[in-house]
Design an enzyme around this catalytic site. Structure first.
Site, PDB file in Angstrom:
ATOM      1  N   LYS A  50       0.840  -1.201   0.000  1.00  0.00           N
ATOM      2  CA  LYS A  50       0.000   0.000   0.000  1.00  0.00           C
ATOM      3  C   LYS A  50       0.876   1.252   0.000  1.00  0.00           C
ATOM      4  O   LYS A  50       0.671   2.167  -0.766  1.00  0.00           O
ATOM      5  CB  LYS A  50      -0.927  -0.038   1.221  1.00  0.00           C
ATOM      6  CG  LYS A  50      -1.915   1.096   1.273  1.00  0.00           C
ATOM      7  CD  LYS A  50      -2.909   0.919   2.412  1.00  0.00           C
ATOM      8  CE  LYS A  50      -3.764   2.158   2.540  1.00  0.00           C
ATOM      9  NZ  LYS A  50      -4.705   2.101   3.653  1.00  0.00           N
TER      10      LYS A  50
ATOM     11  N   GLU B 258      10.399  -4.660   4.627  1.00  0.00           N
ATOM     12  CA  GLU B 258      10.519  -6.071   4.229  1.00  0.00           C
ATOM     13  C   GLU B 258      10.219  -6.241   2.740  1.00  0.00           C
ATOM     14  O   GLU B 258      10.969  -6.887   1.991  1.00  0.00           O
ATOM     15  CB  GLU B 258       9.525  -6.940   5.030  1.00  0.00           C
ATOM     16  CG  GLU B 258       9.823  -7.031   6.517  1.00  0.00           C
ATOM     17  CD  GLU B 258       9.072  -6.004   7.333  1.00  0.00           C
ATOM     18  OE1 GLU B 258       8.862  -4.869   6.829  1.00  0.00           O
ATOM     19  OE2 GLU B 258       8.717  -6.304   8.478  1.00  0.00           O
TER      20      GLU B 258
ATOM     21  N   GLY C 139      -5.011  -2.098   4.891  1.00  0.00           N
ATOM     22  CA  GLY C 139      -4.175  -3.213   4.420  1.00  0.00           C
ATOM     23  C   GLY C 139      -4.830  -4.562   4.649  1.00  0.00           C
ATOM     24  O   GLY C 139      -4.894  -5.404   3.742  1.00  0.00           O
ATOM     25  N   ARG C 140      -5.324  -4.792   5.846  1.00  0.00           N
ATOM     26  CA  ARG C 140      -5.873  -6.116   6.172  1.00  0.00           C
ATOM     27  C   ARG C 140      -7.267  -6.333   5.576  1.00  0.00           C
ATOM     28  O   ARG C 140      -7.856  -7.391   5.762  1.00  0.00           O
ATOM     29  CB  ARG C 140      -5.871  -6.336   7.678  1.00  0.00           C
ATOM     30  CG  ARG C 140      -6.565  -5.253   8.491  1.00  0.00           C
ATOM     31  CD  ARG C 140      -6.202  -5.361   9.964  1.00  0.00           C
ATOM     32  NE  ARG C 140      -6.713  -4.251  10.759  1.00  0.00           N
ATOM     33  CZ  ARG C 140      -6.105  -3.091  10.904  1.00  0.00           C
ATOM     34  NH1 ARG C 140      -4.961  -2.858  10.300  1.00  0.00           N
ATOM     35  NH2 ARG C 140      -6.623  -2.141  11.661  1.00  0.00           N
TER      36      ARG C 140
ATOM     37  N   GLU D 111      -4.889  -7.006  14.824  1.00  0.00           N
ATOM     38  CA  GLU D 111      -4.417  -5.671  14.423  1.00  0.00           C
ATOM     39  C   GLU D 111      -5.576  -4.679  14.482  1.00  0.00           C
ATOM     40  O   GLU D 111      -5.374  -3.493  14.742  1.00  0.00           O
ATOM     41  CB  GLU D 111      -3.808  -5.710  13.005  1.00  0.00           C
ATOM     42  CG  GLU D 111      -2.979  -4.481  12.670  1.00  0.00           C
ATOM     43  CD  GLU D 111      -2.095  -4.653  11.435  1.00  0.00           C
ATOM     44  OE1 GLU D 111      -0.941  -5.100  11.571  1.00  0.00           O
ATOM     45  OE2 GLU D 111      -2.552  -4.344  10.328  1.00  0.00           O
TER      46      GLU D 111
ATOM     47  N   HIS E 233      -4.419 -33.524  17.219  1.00  0.00           N
ATOM     48  CA  HIS E 233      -3.238 -34.264  17.676  1.00  0.00           C
ATOM     49  C   HIS E 233      -2.172 -33.325  18.210  1.00  0.00           C
ATOM     50  O   HIS E 233      -1.006 -33.706  18.329  1.00  0.00           O
ATOM     51  CB  HIS E 233      -2.697 -35.118  16.528  1.00  0.00           C
ATOM     52  CG  HIS E 233      -3.711 -36.106  16.047  1.00  0.00           C
ATOM     53  ND1 HIS E 233      -3.852 -37.361  16.590  1.00  0.00           N
ATOM     54  CD2 HIS E 233      -4.689 -35.992  15.117  1.00  0.00           C
ATOM     55  CE1 HIS E 233      -4.852 -37.988  15.991  1.00  0.00           C
ATOM     56  NE2 HIS E 233      -5.382 -37.173  15.090  1.00  0.00           N
TER      57      HIS E 233
ATOM     58  N   LYS F 116       8.926  -0.890  14.293  1.00  0.00           N
ATOM     59  CA  LYS F 116       9.544  -0.504  13.016  1.00  0.00           C
ATOM     60  C   LYS F 116      10.593   0.582  13.253  1.00  0.00           C
ATOM     61  O   LYS F 116      11.699   0.523  12.705  1.00  0.00           O
ATOM     62  CB  LYS F 116       8.485   0.062  12.060  1.00  0.00           C
ATOM     63  CG  LYS F 116       7.536  -0.950  11.487  1.00  0.00           C
ATOM     64  CD  LYS F 116       6.639  -0.267  10.451  1.00  0.00           C
ATOM     65  CE  LYS F 116       5.429  -1.087  10.112  1.00  0.00           C
ATOM     66  NZ  LYS F 116       4.460  -0.360   9.292  1.00  0.00           N
TER      67      LYS F 116
END
Ligand code: F6P
Length: 562
Positions: free
Chosen positions: A222, A228, A282-283, A368, A399, A528
């Site tokens: 965005k 990253e 973003g999400r 978030e 399990h 950050k």
């Protein structure tokens, strides 16, 4: 330090004994309901109401929700609906769909619903209809994807693209990755590989195996400044240039961003830049051009089906009375379990291996959005906001951590998600086994296994006396552990879209009840900022932020010097 003003980290804007929410009539009424129900067994509630198994259900967009296994009765449910009314849930839904700037701390609308609305819809931000631009961009994404898929758009050496490398992180990765995984059984386009982490290992592994002449790199960010993503993008760019020359950047790269100037600087041409808008969080962005990898892997038609499923859920959320409204019910149950029954966490178990990536997407979506300690007005909250959300696919999870869910001292809220049709009809019997496990787990969590039952079982196996007494407590299941069950007819684009929109709106409902802004994420900023300072210190410049980190940095520097 003498004279220094103490730092204040927990300062509510006004010192209040109780928030308006916890002091409100609806909240207090629900506390009384919870006290009444806490001493009842869920299984016993079925005896009170012969219709319970069908009464506590709701459906929309093909999805069927059974919430009869919750510690809830009609009076408590009515109390939750009253809480929704008190917190003006209807008003907030209307404001969101109307494009009002409900993300106040960023002064933005939260209008992801516009991304999946039909062309004929009229949705405006600041009086300007956004739908023409939404559909124009959707057309561009779909047309580009189809041209890549059918080989009209090719690489520098005219080879068709067989692989797509999608670089993004957080919301610019989790949604498209989840959808491509979930619908992998329908994928008929180029193979799409996702890299999010700045850890060089996953990118290096892929670059070793990919043919640059046949690889399209899609950079999704965005902001187009996320460290990253940009680090991975520069590495992929260098890989292309080293093998194919500078001209490869224009032919082998595409980008999705709201910051077009940044993308141009990277060297990607206008026709390969796909945009979206600041009112898409973003999400909440997989429905926008961020979904380009979905259109590439699955085709434009399936991408549009996904949008149609989400839109069907949007319309249900906007119009259905809360007593029948899936997102409202799921959100209110989340609040009930968290704030009134004090359950430890929210667990989500899809009985579908293809939904493995639902968990990371849900974690970002919920935590978030609602991991906040101050309300919309900046007051410290005196109630829990989002619980930890976690899980894994069934039956694998059975399990691993189901032992704790069945017999641990803390009680957790569970959502079971079961697609009813097998993704491969040839393996229908195997799929039936999967569904049986999912249904059995929710039943077992509710009913448990009493001392008497364990006693009888042990005796039937010839175990008596001291051996029986010693074995007994370990084999008793307390039961009484609530869950929802969500049934999907099948795992296809339409129902997946509806499922994801359902959880998006569930998150919003909870934020409205908790009076927090679900659409900002200031909590990710500090780490950050400090990463920049730590990197400087690692490189021998700058000061570490604290003695512990200084010590660790020293050890890292020592190891690197050796
Ligand atoms: O983790 C913080 C965050 O801003 C997320 O909200 C977002 O999804 C992610 O980083 C990626 O941001 P961008 O799309 O700007 O690269």
């Amino acid at each position: 330090m003498a004279g220094a003003r103490p730092l204040s980290f927990a300062r509510p804007r006004f010192t209040r004994l109780m928030s308006e929410l916890t002091d409100s009539p609806a909240w207090r009424a629900l506390q009384a309901q919870a006290a009444r129900l806490r001493v009842r067994r869920i299984a016993a509630l079925f005896a009170d109401d012969a219709q319970r198994a069908t009464r506590f259900t709701a459906q929309a967009a093909g999805l069927y929700l059974d919430y009869s296994k919750q510690r809830l009765d009609a009076a408590a449910f009515a109390g939750l609906l009253e809480l929704a009314r008190q917190q003006d849930l209807g008003g907030w839904i209307a404001r969101m769909f109307a494009g009002e700037r409900i993300n106040a701390t960023e002064d933005r609308a939260a209008l992801h619903v516009a991304l999946r609305a039909p062309r004929t819809a009229r949705i405006a931000v600041d009086g300007r209809d956004v739908m023409p631009a939404v559909h124009a961009e959707l057309e561009r994404v779909c047309s580009f994807a189809e041209q890549v898929r059918d080989g009209r758009v090719r690489g520098l050496g005219e080879a068709p693209f067989t692989d797509v490398l999608s670089l993004g992180i957080g919301g610019s990765d989790a949604g498209p990755r989840l959808v491509c995984d979930a619908l992998a059984h329908q994928a008929d386009g180029p193979r799409v590989h996702f890299v999010a982490n700045v850890d060089p290992a996953p990118l290096a592994r892929l670059l070793r195996n990919l043919d640059p002449a046949r690889t399209l790199v899609v950079v999704i960010s965005k902001t187009f400044t996320t460290q990253e993503t940009m680090t991975n993008a520069r590495a992929a760019r260098a890989w292309l240039v080293a093998r194919l020359g500078e001209a490869a950047v224009a032919r082998h790269c595409a980008a999705v961003s709201t910051h077009l100037a940044e993308v141009r600087r990277f060297g990607i041409g206008e026709e390969r830049i796909f945009g979206f808008w600041d009112w898409v969080g973003g999400r909440y962005s997989l429905w926008s051009a961020v979904g380009l990898p979905i259109a590439l892997a699955l085709g434009a038609a399936r991408f549009r089906e996904l949008l149609a499923g989400a839109h069907a859920m949007d319309e249900h959320f906007r119009c259905a009375p809360f007593s029948e409204n899936l997102p409202a019910i799921l959100g209110l149950l989340g609040v009930w379990n968290n704030n009134f029954l004090g359950l430890a966490s929210q667990v989500v178990i899809p009985y579908a291996q293809n939904l493995e990536r639902l968990l990371p997407w849900l974690q970002q979506l919920e935590m978030e959005s609602n991991g906040k300690r101050v309300d919309r007005d900046g007051h410290a909250v005196d109630y829990a906001t989002t619980p930890a959300l976690w899980g894994d696919v069934g039956t694998n999870a059975q399990h691993a951590f189901f032992q704790m869910l069945h017999q641990g001292p803390a009680v957790h809220a569970l959502d079971f998600i079961l697609p009813l049709a097998p993704s491969d009809p040839a393996l229908a019997a195997q799929h039936r086994l999967l569904v049986a496990h999912g249904l059995a787990q929710s039943a077992a969590l509710m009913r448990g296994k009493s001392e008497e039952e364990v006693r009888a079982e042990l005796r039937s196996r010839g175990i008596e006396g001291a051996a029986l007494e010693a074995a007994l407590p370990h084999r008793v299941f307390p039961g009484d552990r609530p869950s929802n069950t969500l049934l999907l007819p099948r795992l296809d684009a339409f129902h997946l879209g509806a499922l994801l929109a359902l959880y998006e709106h569930r998150t919003f409902v909870q934020s409205v009840i908790w009076n927090v802004n679900a659409f900002d994420q200031w909590g990710v900023e500090l780490g950050k900022q400090l990463a920049g300072k730590v990197l400087e210190a690692l490189e021998g410049r700058g000061t570490p932020p604290d003695p512990s980190t200084a010590n660790l940095i020293e050890r890292v520097r020592d190891a690197q010097a050796r």
